[in-house]
Write a protein that holds these residues in place. Structure first.
Motif, PDB file in Angstrom:
ATOM      1  N   SER A  54       0.854  -1.180   0.000  1.00  0.00           N
ATOM      2  CA  SER A  54       0.000   0.000   0.000  1.00  0.00           C
ATOM      3  C   SER A  54       0.892   1.231   0.000  1.00  0.00           C
ATOM      4  N   PRO A  55       0.696   2.160  -0.926  1.00  0.00           N
ATOM      5  CA  PRO A  55       1.560   3.345  -0.956  1.00  0.00           C
ATOM      6  C   PRO A  55       1.187   4.404   0.084  1.00  0.00           C
ATOM      7  N   THR A  56      -0.001   4.302   0.680  1.00  0.00           N
ATOM      8  CA  THR A  56      -0.483   5.329   1.604  1.00  0.00           C
ATOM      9  C   THR A  56      -0.785   4.725   2.971  1.00  0.00           C
ATOM     10  N   ASP A  57      -1.416   5.529   3.826  1.00  0.00           N
ATOM     11  CA  ASP A  57      -1.792   5.087   5.164  1.00  0.00           C
ATOM     12  C   ASP A  57      -3.111   4.329   5.174  1.00  0.00           C
ATOM     13  N   ALA A  58      -3.741   4.163   4.022  1.00  0.00           N
ATOM     14  CA  ALA A  58      -4.996   3.423   3.930  1.00  0.00           C
ATOM     15  C   ALA A  58      -4.718   1.917   3.992  1.00  0.00           C
ATOM     16  N   SER A  59      -5.783   1.120   4.009  1.00  0.00           N
ATOM     17  CA  SER A  59      -5.617  -0.323   4.269  1.00  0.00           C
ATOM     18  C   SER A  59      -6.320  -1.188   3.230  1.00  0.00           C
ATOM     19  N   PRO A  60      -5.670  -1.419   2.079  1.00  0.00           N
ATOM     20  CA  PRO A  60      -6.218  -2.381   1.116  1.00  0.00           C
ATOM     21  C   PRO A  60      -6.287  -3.763   1.747  1.00  0.00           C
ATOM     22  N   ARG A  98      -9.207   6.785   0.162  1.00  0.00           N
ATOM     23  CA  ARG A  98      -8.805   5.998  -0.993  1.00  0.00           C
ATOM     24  C   ARG A  98      -7.859   4.876  -0.569  1.00  0.00           C
ATOM     25  N   GLU A  99      -8.031   3.714  -1.171  1.00  0.00           N
ATOM     26  CA  GLU A  99      -7.072   2.629  -0.998  1.00  0.00           C
ATOM     27  C   GLU A  99      -6.436   2.322  -2.347  1.00  0.00           C
ATOM     28  N   TYR A 100      -5.146   2.012  -2.314  1.00  0.00           N
ATOM     29  CA  TYR A 100      -4.383   1.678  -3.526  1.00  0.00           C
ATOM     30  C   TYR A 100      -3.554   0.429  -3.257  1.00  0.00           C
ATOM     31  N   ILE A 101      -3.163  -0.225  -4.343  1.00  0.00           N
ATOM     32  CA  ILE A 101      -2.107  -1.230  -4.257  1.00  0.00           C
ATOM     33  C   ILE A 101      -1.051  -0.889  -5.298  1.00  0.00           C
ATOM     34  N   ILE A 102       0.196  -1.163  -4.967  1.00  0.00           N
ATOM     35  CA  ILE A 102       1.300  -0.913  -5.886  1.00  0.00           C
ATOM     36  C   ILE A 102       2.119  -2.175  -6.040  1.00  0.00           C
ATOM     37  N   GLY A 103       2.401  -2.549  -7.296  1.00  0.00           N
ATOM     38  CA  GLY A 103       3.145  -3.759  -7.591  1.00  0.00           C
ATOM     39  C   GLY A 103       4.410  -3.463  -8.377  1.00  0.00           C
ATOM     40  N   GLU A 104       5.232  -4.493  -8.535  1.00  0.00           N
ATOM     41  CA  GLU A 104       6.526  -4.351  -9.191  1.00  0.00           C
ATOM     42  C   GLU A 104       6.587  -5.147 -10.494  1.00  0.00           C
ATOM     43  N   PHE A 105       7.435  -4.683 -11.417  1.00  0.00           N
ATOM     44  CA  PHE A 105       7.708  -5.409 -12.648  1.00  0.00           C
ATOM     45  C   PHE A 105       9.004  -6.209 -12.505  1.00  0.00           C
ATOM     46  N   SER A 147       1.622   9.683   4.883  1.00  0.00           N
ATOM     47  CA  SER A 147       1.000  10.766   5.641  1.00  0.00           C
ATOM     48  C   SER A 147      -0.461  10.965   5.274  1.00  0.00           C
ATOM     49  N   THR A 148      -0.957  10.203   4.294  1.00  0.00           N
ATOM     50  CA  THR A 148      -2.316  10.440   3.819  1.00  0.00           C
ATOM     51  C   THR A 148      -3.055   9.135   3.555  1.00  0.00           C
TER      52      THR A 148
END
Length: 358
Positions: A54-60, A98-105, A147-148
């Motif tokens: 997760s790139p932010t403080d939210a919780s996917p 908002r919740e996000y997920i970030i992945g790698e290549f 922080s967000t």
């Protein structure tokens, strides 16, 4: 530049061709020790899902079929393929949340090369909203802003408008688009990058759903276009049919005292799953069948406490049924506390009853 993704759903059978997918752990199957999903936590990292964060403080959220600590409380469907999937809240519920997920290549994208981008996406069945601004953002560096929990200040290169996709509600669709790389992109971030004011939403479930848009994601792919494809033989595994030893049918009531919960709680124990799975299998085989789930307790504790505990336990069983694909419209629940004992044995009085109808 924003590119509007046209929603297209493909169903594959037999042989099909694919190029090399650069997304690491694209179906979220590779994970470590399970810790469950918690509010305010990076549940991808918490459950040690490899290459996703997760790139932010939210919780996917992270879901695995049959795992009691990762029960899907937002409604069907289950994972698109394999056992696992991710889930993110993208609009509603809390203001600007908002919740996000970030992945790698596995390797950086090459400048000027066009890539096929695809993703299995489903709107959770209990959602009351769907949105027009589901974004995919490619970046050189990993986005991090703890922080967000609001929208990220990035412009996604691809946008999915799901508001005209009624079949997305509680069901999977595969979205496809193309992206021509600028070169060096190593990460993919997925979520809603628009503010509440700029997000257009559409109510679903006849206004009876929860006041948010919650989506499931699975099988994310970014692969170079071209002729260097490989033919994959798709293996279709037919699960062994569960035998209905209970002879479940409309008009029948089952009194089951081996549905186990944690002491004085509504949390199902793992040893309860086999008997519940047999009931679920019978309901899948009989799609017109409905069930009333009644919770009962012994006489220990106050009347008020036992009433609430019985109601919570019945709802916990309902949640398990829904996580296995049984529609909530086919289930009703009741709690009777200790008001209907069937004998002097406390172990027998602590029970769950199932009454079936058409």
């Amino acid at each position: 530049m924003k590119v509007l993704i046209v929603a297209t759903c493909f169903f594959f059978a037999g042989n099909f061709s694919i190029a090399q997918n650069l997304v690491l752990n694209p179906g979220f199957e590779d994970h470590g020790e399970i810790s469950g999903n918690g509010a305010g936590s990076d549940n991808m990292r918490g459950n040690r899902v490899k290459h996703w964060f997760s790139p932010t403080d939210a919780s996917p959220d992270y879901f695995v079929r049959g795992n009691p600590y990762l029960v899907n409380q937002y409604g069907p469907p289950l994972s698109y393929s394999g056992q696992a999937m991710a889930g993110i809240a993208v609009y509603g519920g809390r203001k600007e949340y908002r919740e996000y997920i970030i992945g790698e290549f596995s390797a950086p994208l090459e400048a000027g090369v066009t890539y096929d981008v695809s993703m299995a996406l489903a709107l959770a069945a209990f959602s009351g909203e769907m949105i027009n601004a589901f974004g995919i953002c490619f970046t050189h560096d990993r986005i991090v802003d703890k922080s967000t929990s609001a929208s990220l200040k990035f412009v996604p290169q691809l946008i999915i408008d799901s508001t005209d996709q009624e079949n997305l509600n509680g069901k999977w669709m595969t979205f496809h688009a193309t992206y021509t790389a600028r070169g060096g992109e190593k990460f993919i971030t997925i979520g809603n990058f628009s503010t509440d004011k700029k997000t257009k939403s559409k109510k679903v479930n006849a206004g009876k759903g929860a006041p948010y848009a919650y989506y499931y994601l699975d099988d994310i792919s970014v692969a170079p276009q071209g002729d260097d494809t490989v033919v994959v033989e798709e293996e279709v595994v037919v699960p062994e049919k569960q035998i209905d030893t209970m002879r479940i049918a409309a008009g029948k009531t089952l009194v089951i005292d081996n549905v186990y919960f944690e002491i004085d709680k509504s949390v199902l124990k793992e040893e309860s799953f086999p008997v519940l799975d047999e009931i679920i299998a019978a309901m899948i085989d009989q799609p017109e069948l409905k069930v009333e789930i009644d919770g009962h307790t012994d006489s220990d504790g106050s009347k008020e406490h036992n009433q609430k505990l019985s109601e919570d336990r019945a709802r916990s069983v309902e949640t398990y049924f829904i996580s296995k694909g049984i529609s909530a419209s086919r289930i009703t629940t009741n709690g009777f506390g200790s008001s209907k004992p069937i004998g002097a044995d406390k172990n027998k009085n602590r029970r769950v009853e199932f009454t079936f109808s058409n």
